[in-house]
Design an enzyme around this catalytic site. Sequence first.
Site, PDB file in Angstrom:
ATOM      1  N   ASN A   1     -20.597 -14.848  -6.301  1.00 43.40           N
ATOM      2  CA  ASN A   1     -19.807 -14.616  -7.514  1.00 43.40           C
ATOM      3  C   ASN A   1     -20.788 -14.236  -8.614  1.00 43.40           C
ATOM      4  OD1 ASN A   1     -18.169 -14.647  -9.759  1.00 43.40           O
ATOM      5  ND2 ASN A   1     -17.364 -16.700  -9.421  1.00 43.40           N
TER       6      ASN A   1
ATOM      7  N   LYS B   1     -23.463 -17.234  -8.840  1.00 45.21           N
ATOM      8  CA  LYS B   1     -23.064 -18.422  -8.104  1.00 45.21           C
ATOM      9  C   LYS B   1     -22.992 -18.062  -6.628  1.00 45.21           C
ATOM     10  CE  LYS B   1     -20.250 -20.162 -11.944  1.00 45.21           C
ATOM     11  NZ  LYS B   1     -18.883 -20.534 -12.382  1.00 45.21           N
TER      12      LYS B   1
ATOM     13  N   ARG C   1     -16.657 -11.967  -4.813  1.00 46.48           N
ATOM     14  CA  ARG C   1     -15.561 -12.012  -5.777  1.00 46.48           C
ATOM     15  C   ARG C   1     -15.677 -10.791  -6.681  1.00 46.48           C
ATOM     16  NH1 ARG C   1     -15.035 -15.077 -11.449  1.00 46.48           N
ATOM     17  NH2 ARG C   1     -12.836 -14.648 -11.837  1.00 46.48           N
TER      18      ARG C   1
ATOM     19  N   ASP D   1      -9.650 -10.476  -7.744  1.00 44.00           N
ATOM     20  CA  ASP D   1      -8.914 -11.406  -8.604  1.00 44.00           C
ATOM     21  C   ASP D   1      -7.504 -10.923  -8.911  1.00 44.00           C
ATOM     22  OD1 ASP D   1     -10.757 -13.412  -8.933  1.00 44.00           O
ATOM     23  OD2 ASP D   1     -10.747 -13.302 -11.116  1.00 44.00           O
TER      24      ASP D   1
ATOM     25  N   GLY E   1     -10.658 -22.684 -17.676  1.00 47.03           N
ATOM     26  CA  GLY E   1     -12.109 -22.770 -17.654  1.00 47.03           C
ATOM     27  C   GLY E   1     -12.639 -22.046 -18.871  1.00 47.03           C
ATOM     28  N   ASN E   2     -13.848 -21.481 -18.775  1.00 47.51           N
ATOM     29  CA  ASN E   2     -14.328 -20.631 -19.864  1.00 47.51           C
ATOM     30  C   ASN E   2     -13.389 -19.445 -20.021  1.00 47.51           C
ATOM     31  OD1 ASN E   2     -16.017 -19.622 -21.892  1.00 47.51           O
ATOM     32  ND2 ASN E   2     -17.131 -18.374 -20.411  1.00 47.51           N
ATOM     33  N   GLY E   3     -13.005 -18.845 -18.884  1.00 49.11           N
ATOM     34  CA  GLY E   3     -11.865 -17.944 -18.856  1.00 49.11           C
ATOM     35  C   GLY E   3     -10.631 -18.777 -18.567  1.00 49.11           C
TER      36      GLY E   3
ATOM     37  N   ARG F   1     -16.681 -30.675 -24.433  1.00 47.16           N
ATOM     38  CA  ARG F   1     -17.248 -32.002 -24.700  1.00 47.16           C
ATOM     39  C   ARG F   1     -17.903 -32.030 -26.078  1.00 47.16           C
ATOM     40  NH1 ARG F   1     -20.533 -31.913 -19.161  1.00 47.16           N
ATOM     41  NH2 ARG F   1     -20.827 -29.822 -20.046  1.00 47.16           N
TER      42      ARG F   1
ATOM     43  N   VAL G   1     -12.022 -27.067 -17.523  1.00 48.26           N
ATOM     44  CA  VAL G   1     -11.336 -27.808 -18.585  1.00 48.26           C
ATOM     45  C   VAL G   1     -10.077 -28.470 -18.036  1.00 48.26           C
ATOM     46  CG1 VAL G   1     -10.192 -27.622 -20.832  1.00 48.26           C
ATOM     47  CG2 VAL G   1     -12.274 -26.301 -20.379  1.00 48.26           C
TER      48      VAL G   1
END
Length: 399
Positions: A9, A16, A90, A147, A209-211, A283, A334
Site C-alpha cells: 500500500n 505499508k 492497493r 478502492d 481514519g486520516n481519510g 489524541r 479513529v
Amino acid sequence: MTRTVLVLNSGSSSLKFQLLEPDSGASLADGIVERIGEDSSSASLVCGEREVTHSERVPDHEAALRTAYGLFDEAGAELGSVGLVAVGHRVVHGGPDLYQPTLIDDALVDTLESLAPLAPLHNPPAVLGIRGARKAFPDLPHVAVFDTAYFHDLPAAAATYAIDRDLSEQWHIRRYGFHGTSHQYVSEQAALFLDVPLSSLSQIVLHLGNGASASAILGGRPIDTSMGLTPMEGLVMGTRSGDVDPGVLVYLWRTAGMSVDEIETMLNKRSGVRGLGGEIDFRVLHQRIESGDESDRENAQLAYDVYIHRLRKYIGAYLALLGSTDVIVFTAGVGENDAAVRRDALSGMGRLGIELDEHLNESPSHTARRISAETSPTTVLVIPTNEELAIARACVEVI
C-alpha cells in the site's frame, strides 16, 4: 508449502507492507516505511515476536521497497522462501473501466498513470510501488485491487452529479467512491459477527481514519457513499476538507488569486481537522481541548465540532435512505479507537433506535465487538478493518 501474498500500500510518503496467508487469514509479517524522501525516514517490521527497525534516510519508493525486503531478511522471513505466490497492490482510483482485481502488465501501469488527476495523492505513489515491485519480483503475478471497485454499480441517482450531462459523459464524471475494500470487508464481517445473512442487513459503515468515508449498504450492495469523483468529497478528514461549496473554489481562484494547484493543495493537505485545529492526531486534539492554552483549545474544539457535525449529517442522511438500519459499524483508526467520536456521533439518537452502552463503548478491544445497549433496536459494532487480507484473497482468486 503454504501460499503467501505480499500486499503493498504505497502512500505519498509511506509504504505499508504485509505478508499474509490468504487461506488462513494469518498475518505473518507487517511493516511500514515512513517519511519517504525526508531525512527522518524510518522503517519497521513486526514478524512473530521479532521487531526490526531502521532509521536511515529512504530517498524514494524504490529505495523503500529495498528497505522493506531487507527488513524481511533481517527478521528471518526471506521473501524467496515463504511460498510467495503473488504481490497485491492497493490502487485508489480505477477510473470508469477498472473495477475488478486485475493482473498488472505494462499497459495497465500506463493506464494507472493516466488516472493520476483523479487521485493525485494516491495513484502516483501506487504506480511507483508497482514499478519497483515488478522489478524486484519479475516472475510473480502482480494484481491491482481498486478502492473504487465496490461502488462501481451504485444506483444512478447516487452516482450522478447534477451538472451538464454532456460534460459528465465526456469526462467520466461520477461518484466513484473510495475505501471500497474496507467497506465491503467490514460489512461482510458484521454479518458474520451477527450470524445473519448479509443479504438481510441494512448497514451504515463509517470508515474513520486520516481519510474518512461513509456508506449505506442494503442487502450487501452499496446504495450511496460519501466520497465522490475524488477522495476529497464527504466527511471532514485529517487534512482534506470533505464537502465544500464549489463556489468557494471559484471565489478563491477569481478573488484571492489562487491557482488551481494551490487550491488543490489547500483542499488536500491544509484543510480538514489539520486546517481547523492544527493537528490530525485525535489524541492530541482531545488533549488540547482538555488542557491546551485558550487559542489551541478553541481551535481544537472547533475542528472536533465540525468533524462531528458533518459525521452526524451523513448518518442522518443514510438513515433516511435506508428507511431502517439494522447495523452501524465503526472502523479504521479513529472509528476503532476513539470512544468519544463514537459517542458524540450517535448521541441523542435514541428516538431513532440507536443507543450506545457507555461501558462497552469505553472498553478498548482489538477484536470485533458490540457497543450498543441491549435495548437498542439498531446494533452498533466496532469492527477492525483488514484491507490487506481482502486484497490478498482477491489476488489468489485472480491468479
